[in-house]
Motif scaffolding. Structure first.
Motif, PDB file in Angstrom:
ATOM      1  N   LEU A 119       0.816  -0.101  11.714  1.00 41.55           N
ATOM      2  CA  LEU A 119       1.189   1.232  11.236  1.00 41.55           C
ATOM      3  C   LEU A 119       2.042   1.150   9.977  1.00 41.55           C
ATOM      4  CD1 LEU A 119       2.070   3.267  14.465  1.00 41.55           C
ATOM      5  CD2 LEU A 119       0.330   3.849  12.753  1.00 41.55           C
ATOM      6  N   MET A 120       2.936   0.174   9.916  1.00 43.86           N
ATOM      7  CA  MET A 120       3.791   0.024   8.745  1.00 43.86           C
ATOM      8  C   MET A 120       2.959  -0.336   7.517  1.00 43.86           C
ATOM      9  SD  MET A 120       6.824   0.274   7.563  1.00 43.86           S
ATOM     10  CE  MET A 120       7.848   0.329   9.044  1.00 43.86           C
ATOM     11  N   CYS A 125       0.321   1.733   2.548  1.00 42.97           N
ATOM     12  CA  CYS A 125      -0.870   1.911   1.709  1.00 42.97           C
ATOM     13  C   CYS A 125      -1.162   3.390   1.485  1.00 42.97           C
ATOM     14  CB  CYS A 125      -2.068   1.223   2.362  1.00 42.97           C
ATOM     15  SG  CYS A 125      -3.599   1.361   1.405  1.00 42.97           S
ATOM     16  N   GLU A 126      -1.031   4.209   2.525  1.00 43.26           N
ATOM     17  CA  GLU A 126      -1.292   5.641   2.381  1.00 43.26           C
ATOM     18  C   GLU A 126      -0.303   6.287   1.409  1.00 43.26           C
ATOM     19  OE1 GLU A 126      -3.766   7.328   3.411  1.00 43.26           O
ATOM     20  OE2 GLU A 126      -4.675   5.754   4.633  1.00 43.26           O
ATOM     21  N   GLN A 274      -7.528   1.981  -8.744  1.00 41.46           N
ATOM     22  CA  GLN A 274      -6.235   1.752  -8.110  1.00 41.46           C
ATOM     23  C   GLN A 274      -6.346   1.886  -6.593  1.00 41.46           C
ATOM     24  OE1 GLN A 274      -3.205   4.254  -9.746  1.00 41.46           O
ATOM     25  NE2 GLN A 274      -1.510   3.012  -8.957  1.00 41.46           N
ATOM     26  N   CYS A 275      -7.086   2.913  -6.140  1.00 42.57           N
ATOM     27  CA  CYS A 275      -7.291   3.078  -4.694  1.00 42.57           C
ATOM     28  C   CYS A 275      -8.006   1.871  -4.102  1.00 42.57           C
ATOM     29  CB  CYS A 275      -8.091   4.348  -4.418  1.00 42.57           C
ATOM     30  SG  CYS A 275      -7.212   5.879  -4.774  1.00 42.57           S
ATOM     31  N   HIS A 276      -9.007   1.362  -4.819  1.00 45.38           N
ATOM     32  CA  HIS A 276      -9.754   0.197  -4.345  1.00 45.38           C
ATOM     33  C   HIS A 276      -8.835  -1.020  -4.220  1.00 45.38           C
ATOM     34  CE1 HIS A 276     -13.115  -2.502  -3.702  1.00 45.38           C
ATOM     35  NE2 HIS A 276     -12.756  -3.227  -4.748  1.00 45.38           N
ATOM     36  N   LEU A 277      -7.963  -1.217  -5.200  1.00 41.19           N
ATOM     37  CA  LEU A 277      -7.035  -2.349  -5.151  1.00 41.19           C
ATOM     38  C   LEU A 277      -6.059  -2.198  -3.984  1.00 41.19           C
ATOM     39  CD1 LEU A 277      -6.240  -2.811  -8.957  1.00 41.19           C
ATOM     40  CD2 LEU A 277      -7.730  -4.220  -7.511  1.00 41.19           C
ATOM     41  N   HIS A 278      -5.561  -0.979  -3.775  1.00 42.88           N
ATOM     42  CA  HIS A 278      -4.654  -0.751  -2.650  1.00 42.88           C
ATOM     43  C   HIS A 278      -5.346  -1.058  -1.316  1.00 42.88           C
ATOM     44  CE1 HIS A 278      -1.624   0.636  -5.258  1.00 42.88           C
ATOM     45  NE2 HIS A 278      -1.982   1.917  -5.361  1.00 42.88           N
TER      46      HIS A 278
END
Length: 402
Positions: A119-120, A125-126, A274-278
């Motif tokens: 969860l952390m 990431c979220e 950026q989303c893909h990298l995250h």
């Protein structure tokens, strides 16, 4: 006060004259000055630009802020703070809130537990995804939405105002033409009646005098109508030139919107990258932290799920043959695989895919490759060939063609 009354009466008279002319044109009883073909094309192009810009603007707003209730509330809040000359306070968006809730839950459940640890990681990431989305919204609003809004609320309003003024000038011009035509007809009729030789033996030779007087009056009316027509024509020509220049400026608007569109695409590209990298970072963290608890659960490859075919469901023993098949697939040497004589098919790639190792084949969206299966290979994978290149490819990334 007298001046205001006179101006009001004059404006009312002009409005009435235009209304009469407009009604006569609609009923086909009055002539109408037509604009040249080039001007009509400019008008049509301007209307099309306005309509499509408005649709693109509204739909982009929906794309960036899907919830209409939240969007309306945000717009009202921005309007109020703008009127109060204050900065809109920064509030967490949905992604940031979700991440915060997950991290708070992790602290409550215990960060040292597998669930709390996951969860952390996911919550962090979220929150990063939410932050990236916030930056994307701000960039898109500045580089794309604002220029479109400025055109609709600025340039287009000016064009609309000048077009309405041009229409009024045209109505005035056509009204003057009709008035002049009517005066000339009356003058001609009075002149014809005055040409008859009067009988001076009559006791009351008044028709001749009246006809001569009427002819003179209508001559004055014709001169006055011609002067008004020249003035109306000059004003119409001047307004037509102003409107034409504004309409021709639509080309510059297209160039500006084209530049803004490129910036919008660049903002989208940076955001999704950026989303893909995250998500890749999250996947690596989950693989390393949860690999011992849930092996292969986060492998990220089709066919690596333990329950993909139902053989690993609770209470059911794992078939040794299945394990052997999996091992055989993992140790399969792609370079030694030969294409079968029959059974090969063409496939269209749906999405880009980066090979995880040398046994896989990287894919580019929309390209065509040859695919086939080999004995012992996972059903979620195929062997793909592109020229001299060969490697495993995921079925979910392909559209098999007949």
């Amino acid at each position: 006060m007298d001046f205001n009354v006179k101006k009001f009466a004059s404006d009312a008279g002009v409005f009435f004259t235009r209304a009469v002319q407009f009604t006569g044109e609609k009923l086909g009883q009055s002539e109408k000055t037509e604009l040249d073909a080039h001007f009509e094309n400019l008008l049509s192009r301007a209307d099309s630009t306005k309509n499509w810009t408005e649709k693109i603007f509204r739909q982009t707003e929906v794309l960036l802020q899907p919830n209409p209730i939240d969007h309306t509330g945000a717009r009202i809040e921005e309007f109020l703070y703008e009127k109060l000359d204050r900065t809109v306070p920064s509030r967490p968006n949905n992604g940031e809130l979700l991440g915060q809730y997950m991290q708070d839950a992790a602290k409550d459940f215990g960060v040292g537990t597998p669930y709390g640890s996951t969860l952390m990681h996911v919550g962090d990431c979220e929150r990063r995804l939410g932050s990236a989305h916030r930056e994307f919204l701000q960039t898109s609003a500045i580089s794309f939405l604002t220029p479109l809004r400025n055109f609709l609320e600025g340039d287009w309003r000016t064009i609309s105002k000048e077009r309405r003024l041009l229409e009024n000038r045209r109505l005035d011009l056509d009204s003057c033409k009709a008035r002049l035509k009517k005066a000339k007809l009356a003058e001609s009729k009075a002149a014809c009646e005055g040409e008859a030789v009067p009988d001076f033996q009559e006791t009351r030779p008044r028709n001749y005098v009246l006809s001569a007087s009427a002819s003179a009056l209508w001559s004055e009316e014709v001169d006055k109508a011609e002067h008004e027509l020249r003035v109306a024509q000059t004003e119409f020509d001047r307004q037509a030139e102003v409107t034409r220049l504004l309409l021709e400026g639509i080309s510059s608007t297209h160039v500006n919107h084209l530049r803004c569109l490129h910036e919008f695409v660049e903002a989208q590209t940076a955001y999704y990258k950026q989303c893909h990298l995250h998500m890749q970072d999250l996947k690596k963290e989950l693989d390393s932290s949860n690999g011992d608890v849930f092996p292969n659960a986060f492998a990220g490859k089709p066919g690596h799920s333990m329950a993909s075919d139902g053989s690993s469901s609770p209470g059911k023993a794992v078939d040794p043959l299945d394990v052997a098949s999996t091992v055989e697939t993992d140790t399969l040497k792609i370079e030694e695989v030969q294409a079968p004589a029959t059974g090969t098919r063409k496939a269209k790639v749906l999405y880009d895919y980066d090979a995880a190792d040398t046994s896989e084949l990287s894919l580019l969206a929309d390209e065509l490759i040859t695919v086939y299966t080999v004995p012992g290979m996972d059903s979620d994978w195929l062997v793909g060939e592109r020229g001299n290149q060969k490697g495993k490819v995921p079925v979910t990334y392909l559209e098999l063609l007949s």
